[in-house]
Design a protein around this motif. Sequence first.
Motif, PDB file in Angstrom:
ATOM      1  N   PHE A  12      29.343  40.641  50.044  1.00  0.00           N
ATOM      2  CA  PHE A  12      28.682  40.921  50.719  1.00  0.00           C
ATOM      3  C   PHE A  12      26.774  41.106  50.513  1.00  0.00           C
ATOM      4  CE2 PHE A  12      31.473  40.392  54.512  1.00  0.00           C
ATOM      5  CZ  PHE A  12      32.128  38.941  54.277  1.00  0.00           C
ATOM      6  N   LYS A  13      27.186  42.238  50.416  1.00  0.00           N
ATOM      7  CA  LYS A  13      25.583  43.051  49.513  1.00  0.00           C
ATOM      8  C   LYS A  13      25.081  42.116  48.619  1.00  0.00           C
ATOM      9  CE  LYS A  13      23.171  45.807  50.844  1.00  0.00           C
ATOM     10  NZ  LYS A  13      22.156  45.243  52.263  1.00  0.00           N
ATOM     11  N   GLU A  16      24.426  38.984  49.591  1.00  0.00           N
ATOM     12  CA  GLU A  16      22.797  39.401  50.518  1.00  0.00           C
ATOM     13  C   GLU A  16      21.281  39.147  50.005  1.00  0.00           C
ATOM     14  OE1 GLU A  16      22.546  42.451  53.158  1.00  0.00           O
ATOM     15  OE2 GLU A  16      24.816  41.918  54.606  1.00  0.00           O
ATOM     16  N   GLN A  19      20.242  36.149  48.716  1.00  0.00           N
ATOM     17  CA  GLN A  19      20.378  34.915  49.809  1.00  0.00           C
ATOM     18  C   GLN A  19      20.458  33.637  49.076  1.00  0.00           C
ATOM     19  OE1 GLN A  19      15.890  34.102  49.457  1.00  0.00           O
ATOM     20  NE2 GLN A  19      15.399  35.457  50.479  1.00  0.00           N
ATOM     21  N   ASN A  22      24.936  32.463  54.646  1.00  0.00           N
ATOM     22  CA  ASN A  22      24.782  33.188  56.510  1.00  0.00           C
ATOM     23  C   ASN A  22      25.217  34.176  56.678  1.00  0.00           C
ATOM     24  OD1 ASN A  22      25.465  31.836  58.500  1.00  0.00           O
ATOM     25  ND2 ASN A  22      24.882  30.267  57.969  1.00  0.00           N
ATOM     26  N   GLN A  23      24.317  34.622  57.411  1.00  0.00           N
ATOM     27  CA  GLN A  23      24.389  35.673  58.398  1.00  0.00           C
ATOM     28  C   GLN A  23      25.589  35.492  59.183  1.00  0.00           C
ATOM     29  OE1 GLN A  23      24.379  39.258  57.415  1.00  0.00           O
ATOM     30  NE2 GLN A  23      23.090  38.831  55.783  1.00  0.00           N
ATOM     31  N   GLU A  24      25.003  34.542  59.896  1.00  0.00           N
ATOM     32  CA  GLU A  24      25.967  33.644  61.594  1.00  0.00           C
ATOM     33  C   GLU A  24      27.877  34.378  61.453  1.00  0.00           C
ATOM     34  OE1 GLU A  24      23.848  31.111  62.701  1.00  0.00           O
ATOM     35  OE2 GLU A  24      23.427  31.453  64.199  1.00  0.00           O
ATOM     36  N   LYS A  26      28.943  35.647  58.044  1.00  0.00           N
ATOM     37  CA  LYS A  26      29.692  36.533  57.878  1.00  0.00           C
ATOM     38  C   LYS A  26      29.718  37.135  59.440  1.00  0.00           C
ATOM     39  CE  LYS A  26      27.821  40.729  56.616  1.00  0.00           C
ATOM     40  NZ  LYS A  26      26.077  41.649  56.034  1.00  0.00           N
ATOM     41  N   ALA A  27      28.664  37.534  60.000  1.00  0.00           N
ATOM     42  CA  ALA A  27      29.321  38.327  61.346  1.00  0.00           C
ATOM     43  C   ALA A  27      30.374  37.901  62.100  1.00  0.00           C
ATOM     44  CB  ALA A  27      27.849  37.778  61.701  1.00  0.00           C
TER      45      ALA A  27
END
Length: 172
Positions: A12-13, A16, A19, A22-24, A26-27
Amino acid sequence: KDKLMLSLLLCFKSMEVDQDINQEEKAMLLLACGGVGSANPKPQADWLTDVSWDRVCELDKLGRGPWQNFAGNFKQNVNAWKSVFDADKPSETSWPGGLKESMSPLQRALVLLAVRPDCTVQGLQEIIAAKLGREYLEPPSFNLEKSFDDSNSVTPLIFVLSSGADPMAEID
């Protein structure tokens, strides 16, 4: 288990930094698509649990890419999704509408979480393998000779063995 978690966090890092995540999404994966439920009525399918349907509806709320009208399309193809549910390896079977091929490994893991929560680990492994490679999924082999070379009189070797482990084969 811990190696998988460490590899996933590293993955994940890396995503990130590049880039490439998608943060949504991932959450949503980290929260197990947890939401408050859905007003959208569940289709008539005995195999589909309320929790799974709620997860499908949570994915639909992302509203873009493969998630546009995801719950509606899922409902229309609920019988085809049953074959994914029944498959021994749902990540390797075809999905309705060729959906799997158009998704990223993270998105495929989200679908597995919704439809087959027992196969979520497979989905996580595919995310890691796609970004970092399969070597991040397998523990390195133990090399007693190299470990012995790293030790000395003030840096001893300490082994923590699990029940049933027998290191004698390595010592000979």
